[in-house]
Design a protein around this motif. Structure first.
Motif, mmCIF file in Angstrom:
data_model
loop_
_atom_site.group_PDB
_atom_site.id
_atom_site.type_symbol
_atom_site.label_atom_id
_atom_site.label_comp_id
_atom_site.label_asym_id
_atom_site.label_seq_id
_atom_site.Cartn_x
_atom_site.Cartn_y
_atom_site.Cartn_z
ATOM 1 N N LYS A 31 -4.236 9.551 -16.141
ATOM 2 C CA LYS A 31 -5.518 10.182 -15.933
ATOM 3 C C LYS A 31 -5.806 11.201 -16.848
ATOM 4 O O LYS A 31 -6.893 11.760 -17.058
ATOM 5 N N THR A 82 2.370 6.740 -7.655
ATOM 6 C CA THR A 82 1.865 7.980 -8.411
ATOM 7 C C THR A 82 3.101 8.099 -9.550
ATOM 8 O O THR A 82 2.914 8.932 -10.326
ATOM 9 N N SER A 106 -6.608 1.842 -7.998
ATOM 10 C CA SER A 106 -7.311 2.364 -6.962
ATOM 11 C C SER A 106 -7.947 3.623 -7.610
ATOM 12 O O SER A 106 -7.372 4.322 -8.168
ATOM 13 N N GLU A 107 -9.281 3.797 -7.255
ATOM 14 C CA GLU A 107 -10.176 4.918 -7.583
ATOM 15 C C GLU A 107 -9.480 6.257 -6.954
ATOM 16 O O GLU A 107 -9.773 7.444 -7.829
ATOM 17 N N ASN A 108 -8.846 6.156 -6.165
ATOM 18 C CA ASN A 108 -8.225 7.205 -5.306
ATOM 19 C C ASN A 108 -6.936 7.608 -5.939
ATOM 20 O O ASN A 108 -6.297 8.775 -5.383
ATOM 21 N N ASN A 109 -6.310 6.652 -6.807
ATOM 22 C CA ASN A 109 -4.936 7.211 -7.159
ATOM 23 C C ASN A 109 -4.979 8.450 -8.158
ATOM 24 O O ASN A 109 -5.848 8.721 -9.082
ATOM 25 N N PRO A 110 -4.219 9.398 -7.940
ATOM 26 C CA PRO A 110 -4.563 10.751 -8.675
ATOM 27 C C PRO A 110 -3.540 10.686 -9.991
ATOM 28 O O PRO A 110 -3.907 11.695 -10.740
ATOM 29 N N ARG A 117 -5.402 5.294 -13.924
ATOM 30 C CA ARG A 117 -6.745 4.681 -14.034
ATOM 31 C C ARG A 117 -6.327 3.373 -14.871
ATOM 32 O O ARG A 117 -5.563 3.160 -15.576
ATOM 33 N N GLU A 176 -3.485 3.671 -4.325
ATOM 34 C CA GLU A 176 -3.569 5.017 -4.390
ATOM 35 C C GLU A 176 -2.231 5.648 -4.233
ATOM 36 O O GLU A 176 -1.927 6.702 -5.146
ATOM 37 N N GLU A 177 -1.468 5.238 -3.514
ATOM 38 C CA GLU A 177 -0.109 5.909 -3.255
ATOM 39 C C GLU A 177 0.972 5.702 -4.429
ATOM 40 O O GLU A 177 1.725 6.658 -4.485
ATOM 41 N N LYS A 190 0.753 -1.182 0.035
ATOM 42 C CA LYS A 190 0.019 -0.017 -0.018
ATOM 43 C C LYS A 190 0.846 1.403 0.080
ATOM 44 O O LYS A 190 0.598 2.485 -0.570
#
Length: 255
Positions: free
Chosen positions: A253, A218, A237-241, A244, A215-216, A192
């Motif tokens: 993204k 990047t 993860s949907e929270n990955n900035p 996708r 998400e971490e 994670k």
């Protein structure tokens, strides 16, 4: 009666005289020292190393004539590190016992040990150097200890038999080529806390079928999962900035 007892005694003595006791299976073949370190090689191919601190690169030069005879390495408890290239190209080496207390396995330590099957990495280890297990093509199982925060460049490059890999949550960086060519790698969990995966880190990992990106994470380098021919599902993860997944394929993204 006395004759009978005497005959039994003589028979027993004769039987004992005919017994063949096996010779010591671990006869000492050679020994040596370098600085504060000493080593002993026995006829079963086991070399035992004792000393204090980090095993120096040049220690193996003192047993170079026996390099092809070394099958197993036992490292004594007071040793705290395995130096650069300490056991590089020990082609017949199959097993290594590393004690608790060793904190670092430096670059090229077991480079090219192509017959190395069994190695325990104790929980005390926090550093594994670049190319430490480069082309150790017989290892099938690796558990990286919690406390290691970075997997360096080409650490497990071409470990073609490696099928099971445990990466702890302490690891935040996987550098380039780290697992390149691990063609049998099937089970992989991305921790994670991982923030970066270097270029071609998992290139040619043919047996991987699925990867979950937290998400971490990047920063994913070019070709990180290139030519992973069985990889059909990348889950992000949907929270990955930054990334996708669309139909199991990895995208930026902003792309």
């Amino acid at each position: 009666m006395k004759r009978r007892v005497l005959s039994w005694i003589l028979a027993l003595a004769l039987a004992c005289s005919l017994l063949v006791f096996p010779a010591n299976a671990a006869e000492v073949l050679d020994s040596g020292e370098f600085g504060s370190f000493t080593w002993v090689l026995t006829s079963d191919g086991v070399i035992t190393i004792s000393g204090v601190g980090t095993i120096p690169t040049t220690l193996k030069n003192s047993w170079s004539d026996w390099n092809s005879s070394v099958r197993s390495i036992v490292i004594q408890d007071v040793i705290t590190g395995i130096g650069s290239s300490a056991f590089e190209n020990c082609k017949k080496l199959t097993a290594v016992s590393i004690p608790d207390g060793v904190t670092k396995i430096l670059q090229n330590s077991f480079y090219g040990c192509s017959n190395l099957i069994s190695i325990n990495i104790p929980d005390s280890v926090t550093t594994i150097g670049a190319r430490a297990f480069y082309e150790c093509s017989s290892i099938d199982n690796i558990a990286i200890p919690y406390g290691v925060y970075e997997i360096n460049e080409s650490t497990f490059y071409n470990c073609t038999n490696l099928s099971n890999l445990i990466i702890p949550d302490s690891v935040s960086i996987i550098n380039k080529f780290a697992f390149r060519g691990c063609r049998n790698l099937r089970n992989l969990t991305i921790p994670k806390g991982l923030t970066s995966i270097g270029q071609t880190a998992f290139y040619l990992c043919d047996s991987l079928t699925s990867i979950s990106i937290p998400e971490e994470t990047t920063d994913i380098g070019n070709g990180a999962f290139a030519d992973c021919k069985s990889l059909t599902d990348i889950i992000v993860s949907e929270n990955n900035p930054e990334y996708r997944s669309i139909d199991g394929v990895l995208f930026n993204k902003d792309g």
